[in-house]
Design a protein around this motif. Sequence first.
Motif, short mmCIF file in Angstrom:
data_model
loop_
_atom_site.label_atom_id
_atom_site.label_comp_id
_atom_site.label_asym_id
_atom_site.label_seq_id
_atom_site.Cartn_x
_atom_site.Cartn_y
_atom_site.Cartn_z
N MET A 94 0.84 -1.19 0.00
CA MET A 94 0.00 0.00 0.00
C MET A 94 0.88 1.24 0.00
N ALA A 95 0.51 2.23 -0.81
CA ALA A 95 1.18 3.53 -0.83
C ALA A 95 0.22 4.59 -0.33
N VAL A 96 0.73 5.54 0.43
CA VAL A 96 -0.09 6.58 1.04
C VAL A 96 0.25 7.93 0.40
N PHE A 97 -0.79 8.63 -0.05
CA PHE A 97 -0.65 9.95 -0.64
C PHE A 97 -1.52 10.91 0.16
N GLY A 98 -0.98 11.50 1.21
CA GLY A 98 -1.78 12.38 2.05
C GLY A 98 -2.90 11.60 2.72
N LEU A 99 -4.14 11.96 2.43
CA LEU A 99 -5.30 11.27 3.00
C LEU A 99 -5.79 10.14 2.10
N ARG A 100 -5.01 9.80 1.09
CA ARG A 100 -5.40 8.77 0.14
C ARG A 100 -4.49 7.55 0.27
N LYS A 101 -5.09 6.37 0.25
CA LYS A 101 -4.33 5.12 0.26
C LYS A 101 -4.62 4.38 -1.03
N VAL A 102 -3.59 3.76 -1.60
CA VAL A 102 -3.76 2.96 -2.80
C VAL A 102 -3.14 1.59 -2.55
N LEU A 103 -3.97 0.56 -2.59
CA LEU A 103 -3.52 -0.81 -2.36
C LEU A 103 -3.29 -1.52 -3.70
N HIS A 104 -2.18 -2.24 -3.78
CA HIS A 104 -1.88 -3.05 -4.96
C HIS A 104 -2.08 -4.50 -4.59
#
Length: 405
Positions: A94-104
């Motif tokens: 998972m990568a975190v961009f501020g208040l956004r999370k993106v799971l691979h």
Amino acid sequence: MAFDLPPRRELPADVKERMRPDFAEPAAVRTRRSRAPLAVAAGVTLLIAGGVAVTQSSSHQVGPGHVRVVTPSDQDLARCRTALEDQNWQSTEMAVFGLRKVLHGTDDRFCELTRSRAMVAEQRFKPVALQEGSITYRSNKIIAGVPPKGTTTARRDRVDTPPWVEPALDPEAFNDSVVTPSFFIIEIWGVLDSTPTLFFDDRPEKTPPVSAHSATIKESFESGDPDRKSLVNILAKCTDKAWEETGVHAERLEKWEPVIATGLEEWNGALLARRGDAEFGYCSFYSTTATKPFSIIDDVQEEPDEPYLIAQAPTDVINHGAAILSVGQYTVIGRLGRCTGSVEVSDRDGPAVTAELADGFFLANVPLKDGREDLKKPDDPLDPGRLHVVVRDENNEVAYDGELK
């Protein structure tokens, strides 16, 4: 100058034997043997530098940056599985961009999370091939997929900011990215072109047309509470909106807790939140899906001489010909100090409403006396001095009776 050095010691025979291959092998063989371990180490840790993700050896001390790939929580996984309608879906990245999370996912599917939403690729979406690699996910904020082999950096093309856009909303403030050998994620906020140019190791590659609306958006709360009317979920919607629409730095939107709200039954009102003992903020909501961005109150008077108005907003707005009308009531947020028994707010001499009180603030939905208010814009305030407030102390004695300025 003389130094007292310890006497030389003969290396043990077993140590000599272990070292022998490194010196006995030809240089070319030693070079080949050494590259693989270094390459593996270089790919262990992902750091961010200058807005672009790069791989660095985990054996080196971490510089000014942040580890970008982390393990998602059970709650993150549960939200994504619900959004994907696949309870067997797995992800360890998972990568975190501020208040956004993106799971691979281990199956290469992506899941994008905010505090109040989960987004996954539409079922009809098909991966889009690049010259090398592919795009397997796109929303209006994120583009992701498989990078060209050997890629260490990824980014999108720069965006010219229109002159009317506020500096805080500069799309270049949302130009972050992460790349690993198996996937890349690039923030695409502010890029209106459906065929943006991506750069892999600074090699430009024009993408095929990919709709910015290729993701399915589902309501999903980080709190785990499914009730959209719970205070923590209303706050989540407000902070999401502030993050994505006003350019507020993510750190300013973290660790807030809801305190009180008004207008929950009719779903038209406002919420007050706090962070620690000295920071306060608020947001308005006007439907089950719509809120306004969270606002931080920058100047809070501890003990004001008289009550003062912080914010007001119409709770029901309609277009009537060339005019905009408020046909119901206004939500009012004010400050009065801590030693208070009750507060009543009214529109001039109209019916008074008992306000909600907490931490020296009051919130009330105030009906308009004549039932309508002509507005130039939906967020226009009421005329100054129109609101009236009566403050009573803990003994029910009137402490203030006058205009709410």
